[in-house]
Design a protein around this motif. Sequence first.
Motif, PDB file in Angstrom:
ATOM      1  N   ASN A  42       0.812  -1.228   0.000  1.00 36.91           N
ATOM      2  CA  ASN A  42       0.000   0.000   0.000  1.00 36.91           C
ATOM      3  C   ASN A  42       0.843   1.275   0.000  1.00 36.91           C
ATOM      4  OD1 ASN A  42       0.991  -0.293   2.564  1.00 36.91           O
ATOM      5  ND2 ASN A  42      -0.809   0.550   3.562  1.00 36.91           N
ATOM      6  N   LYS A  43       2.129   1.138  -0.305  1.00 41.11           N
ATOM      7  CA  LYS A  43       3.009   2.328  -0.230  1.00 41.11           C
ATOM      8  C   LYS A  43       3.702   2.508  -1.577  1.00 41.11           C
ATOM      9  CE  LYS A  43       6.455   2.198   2.807  1.00 41.11           C
ATOM     10  NZ  LYS A  43       7.082   2.143   4.135  1.00 41.11           N
ATOM     11  N   PRO A  44       3.699   3.733  -2.127  1.00 44.35           N
ATOM     12  CA  PRO A  44       4.346   3.915  -3.433  1.00 44.35           C
ATOM     13  C   PRO A  44       5.861   3.804  -3.355  1.00 44.35           C
ATOM     14  CG  PRO A  44       3.413   5.995  -2.658  1.00 44.35           C
ATOM     15  CD  PRO A  44       3.035   4.955  -1.655  1.00 44.35           C
ATOM     16  N   LEU A  45       6.435   3.368  -4.467  1.00 44.30           N
ATOM     17  CA  LEU A  45       7.901   3.183  -4.532  1.00 44.30           C
ATOM     18  C   LEU A  45       8.652   4.428  -4.070  1.00 44.30           C
ATOM     19  CD1 LEU A  45       8.129   1.350  -7.958  1.00 44.30           C
ATOM     20  CD2 LEU A  45       9.024   0.488  -5.778  1.00 44.30           C
ATOM     21  N   LEU A  79       3.490  12.872  -7.884  1.00 41.13           N
ATOM     22  CA  LEU A  79       4.627  12.777  -6.957  1.00 41.13           C
ATOM     23  C   LEU A  79       4.618  13.954  -5.992  1.00 41.13           C
ATOM     24  CD1 LEU A  79       7.407  11.715  -9.484  1.00 41.13           C
ATOM     25  CD2 LEU A  79       6.558  10.354  -7.576  1.00 41.13           C
ATOM     26  N   GLU A  80       4.350  15.135  -6.517  1.00 37.93           N
ATOM     27  CA  GLU A  80       4.312  16.329  -5.659  1.00 37.93           C
ATOM     28  C   GLU A  80       3.127  16.269  -4.710  1.00 37.93           C
ATOM     29  OE1 GLU A  80       5.133  20.077  -7.619  1.00 37.93           O
ATOM     30  OE2 GLU A  80       5.968  18.980  -9.320  1.00 37.93           O
ATOM     31  N   ASP A  81       2.005  15.827  -5.225  1.00 37.21           N
ATOM     32  CA  ASP A  81       0.813  15.756  -4.377  1.00 37.21           C
ATOM     33  C   ASP A  81       0.995  14.757  -3.234  1.00 37.21           C
ATOM     34  OD1 ASP A  81      -0.434  17.631  -5.899  1.00 37.21           O
ATOM     35  OD2 ASP A  81      -1.502  16.188  -7.157  1.00 37.21           O
ATOM     36  N   HIS A  82       1.767  13.699  -3.505  1.00 37.46           N
ATOM     37  CA  HIS A  82       1.942  12.673  -2.471  1.00 37.46           C
ATOM     38  C   HIS A  82       2.649  13.241  -1.235  1.00 37.46           C
ATOM     39  CE1 HIS A  82       2.071   8.662  -0.839  1.00 37.46           C
ATOM     40  NE2 HIS A  82       3.340   8.841  -0.538  1.00 37.46           N
ATOM     41  N   PHE A  83       3.624  14.136  -1.470  1.00 35.93           N
ATOM     42  CA  PHE A  83       4.353  14.701  -0.336  1.00 35.93           C
ATOM     43  C   PHE A  83       3.802  16.076   0.037  1.00 35.93           C
ATOM     44  CE2 PHE A  83       7.382  11.641  -2.213  1.00 35.93           C
ATOM     45  CZ  PHE A  83       7.491  10.795  -1.118  1.00 35.93           C
ATOM     46  N   LEU A 136      -9.077  14.909   2.739  1.00 39.03           N
ATOM     47  CA  LEU A 136      -8.929  13.494   3.062  1.00 39.03           C
ATOM     48  C   LEU A 136      -8.574  13.312   4.540  1.00 39.03           C
ATOM     49  CD1 LEU A 136      -8.534  10.512   2.140  1.00 39.03           C
ATOM     50  CD2 LEU A 136      -6.174  11.118   1.614  1.00 39.03           C
ATOM     51  N   GLU A 137      -7.621  14.118   5.011  1.00 40.65           N
ATOM     52  CA  GLU A 137      -7.174  13.964   6.396  1.00 40.65           C
ATOM     53  C   GLU A 137      -8.295  14.310   7.374  1.00 40.65           C
ATOM     54  OE1 GLU A 137      -3.112  15.523   6.985  1.00 40.65           O
ATOM     55  OE2 GLU A 137      -2.755  14.934   4.908  1.00 40.65           O
ATOM     56  N   HIS A 138      -9.081  15.298   7.002  1.00 40.71           N
ATOM     57  CA  HIS A 138     -10.242  15.666   7.820  1.00 40.71           C
ATOM     58  C   HIS A 138     -11.234  14.501   7.866  1.00 40.71           C
ATOM     59  CE1 HIS A 138     -13.385  18.133   9.562  1.00 40.71           C
ATOM     60  NE2 HIS A 138     -14.193  17.694   8.609  1.00 40.71           N
ATOM     61  N   LEU A 163      -1.720   7.087   7.096  1.00 46.02           N
ATOM     62  CA  LEU A 163      -1.072   8.304   6.580  1.00 46.02           C
ATOM     63  C   LEU A 163       0.050   8.809   7.488  1.00 46.02           C
ATOM     64  CD1 LEU A 163      -3.926  10.508   5.064  1.00 46.02           C
ATOM     65  CD2 LEU A 163      -2.205   9.151   3.886  1.00 46.02           C
ATOM     66  N   GLU A 164       0.226   8.131   8.637  1.00 41.72           N
ATOM     67  CA  GLU A 164       1.208   8.652   9.600  1.00 41.72           C
ATOM     68  C   GLU A 164       2.618   8.731   9.022  1.00 41.72           C
ATOM     69  OE1 GLU A 164       0.731   6.183  13.034  1.00 41.72           O
ATOM     70  OE2 GLU A 164      -1.059   7.287  13.675  1.00 41.72           O
ATOM     71  N   GLY A 165       3.029   7.670   8.303  1.00 44.79           N
ATOM     72  CA  GLY A 165       4.391   7.631   7.747  1.00 44.79           C
ATOM     73  C   GLY A 165       4.618   8.765   6.765  1.00 44.79           C
ATOM     74  N   THR A 166       3.643   9.010   5.913  1.00 45.73           N
ATOM     75  CA  THR A 166       3.780  10.070   4.908  1.00 45.73           C
ATOM     76  C   THR A 166       3.850  11.428   5.604  1.00 45.73           C
ATOM     77  OG1 THR A 166       2.205   8.699   3.695  1.00 45.73           O
ATOM     78  CG2 THR A 166       2.875  10.748   2.647  1.00 45.73           C
ATOM     79  N   ARG A 167       2.996  11.597   6.598  1.00 46.70           N
ATOM     80  CA  ARG A 167       2.937  12.859   7.333  1.00 46.70           C
ATOM     81  C   ARG A 167       4.275  13.153   8.026  1.00 46.70           C
ATOM     82  NH1 ARG A 167      -1.052  17.001   7.782  1.00 46.70           N
ATOM     83  NH2 ARG A 167       0.359  18.496   8.700  1.00 46.70           N
ATOM     84  N   GLU A 168       4.849  12.089   8.550  1.00 48.19           N
ATOM     85  CA  GLU A 168       6.119  12.235   9.261  1.00 48.19           C
ATOM     86  C   GLU A 168       7.215  12.737   8.309  1.00 48.19           C
ATOM     87  OE1 GLU A 168       9.789  11.034  11.034  1.00 48.19           O
ATOM     88  OE2 GLU A 168       8.901   9.472   9.776  1.00 48.19           O
ATOM     89  N   LEU A 169       7.192  12.222   7.080  1.00 45.75           N
ATOM     90  CA  LEU A 169       8.176  12.675   6.081  1.00 45.75           C
ATOM     91  C   LEU A 169       7.935  14.135   5.716  1.00 45.75           C
ATOM     92  CD1 LEU A 169       8.249   9.609   3.640  1.00 45.75           C
ATOM     93  CD2 LEU A 169       9.950  10.205   5.377  1.00 45.75           C
ATOM     94  N   ILE A 170       6.668  14.478   5.532  1.00 49.83           N
ATOM     95  CA  ILE A 170       6.339  15.866   5.153  1.00 49.83           C
ATOM     96  C   ILE A 170       6.804  16.832   6.242  1.00 49.83           C
ATOM     97  CG2 ILE A 170       4.413  17.470   4.696  1.00 49.83           C
ATOM     98  CD1 ILE A 170       2.857  15.017   3.571  1.00 49.83           C
TER      99      ILE A 170
END
Length: 277
Positions: free
Chosen positions: A32-35, A62-66, A72-74, A85-92
């Motif tokens: 479930n995670k993009p490359l 790619l830009e939208d992902h980060f 969506l988050e709401h 979404l926690e992992g992605t958020r942590e990177l952002i």
Amino acid sequence: MIRKCLFPAAGYGTRFLPATKAMPKEMLPIVNKPLIQYAVEEARDAGLQHMAIVTGRGKRALEDHFDVSFELEHQIRGTDKERFLEGTRELIDNCTFSYTRQVEMKGLGHAILSGRSLIGDEPFAVVLADDLCLNLEGDGVLAQMLKLYEQFRCSIVAIQEVPREQTQKYGVIAGELIREGIYRVNSMVEKPRPEDAPSNLAIIGRYILTPDIFDLIADTEPGKGGEIQITDALMKQAQNGCVLAYKFEGQRFDCGGAEGYIEATNFCFEHLHKNTF
Ligand code: UTP
């Protein structure tokens, strides 16, 4: 110290058509995670904070992902889906992302040169997100290479032994073994036929590059396939000074093609994601 990682992600991904017709190959999910997220996580785990992505037409996802996705988050706030979404958020929150476009797809060397304005005059890492590298036992591949860079202060390519009949898919090195798993590169050939290959040590999608590489690429004529090859520029670096090749610890999956992609999916589901769902 190395702070920045460049992700060339402008290629057409023709081996994965039609999936890649309107979607970047780097957004293909492994489970479930993009490359691209695996790639950014590997760089972040190696201590790098500045992510520089070379994109092309049709790569907006790619830009939208980060970026945050407020609606969506709401929508999922307070539900058990928030954890996805926690992992992605942590990177952002902890990394910076910058982007530039490669206007014409003239090869990996040209893509790296297109990233020059994002990198500047400092050594940097390069990760090709379609080569998924995992090391369940310890440091990620980029972290291993950064440790080596601290000792040697020169460009380093990651290598892997491949069956002779596959040399045509890779840049292949010849070198002198200076320590277990570490070679000083003497020569490098792009996609040689098995009978012409100087060894079966193939370069995979992880590099540490010193910034003089940019001028060397700019002076490089198109090589095999009419593309500006990074191996040609690295060969000049090896002749003038030193380039190391490092046999990394861990697994690598070529997710640019169906077979490696499926292997990676099975491996990641088994070892990383089984308890996620
Ligand atoms: P590949 O050799 O896998 O090419 O590029 P590709 O175009 O992505 O895929 P196929 O072969 O058509 O299926 C290796 C890496 O270099 C990047 C790609 O995005 C990939 O990460 N690349 C390649 C660029 O950024 N620009 C280029 O002009 C070529």
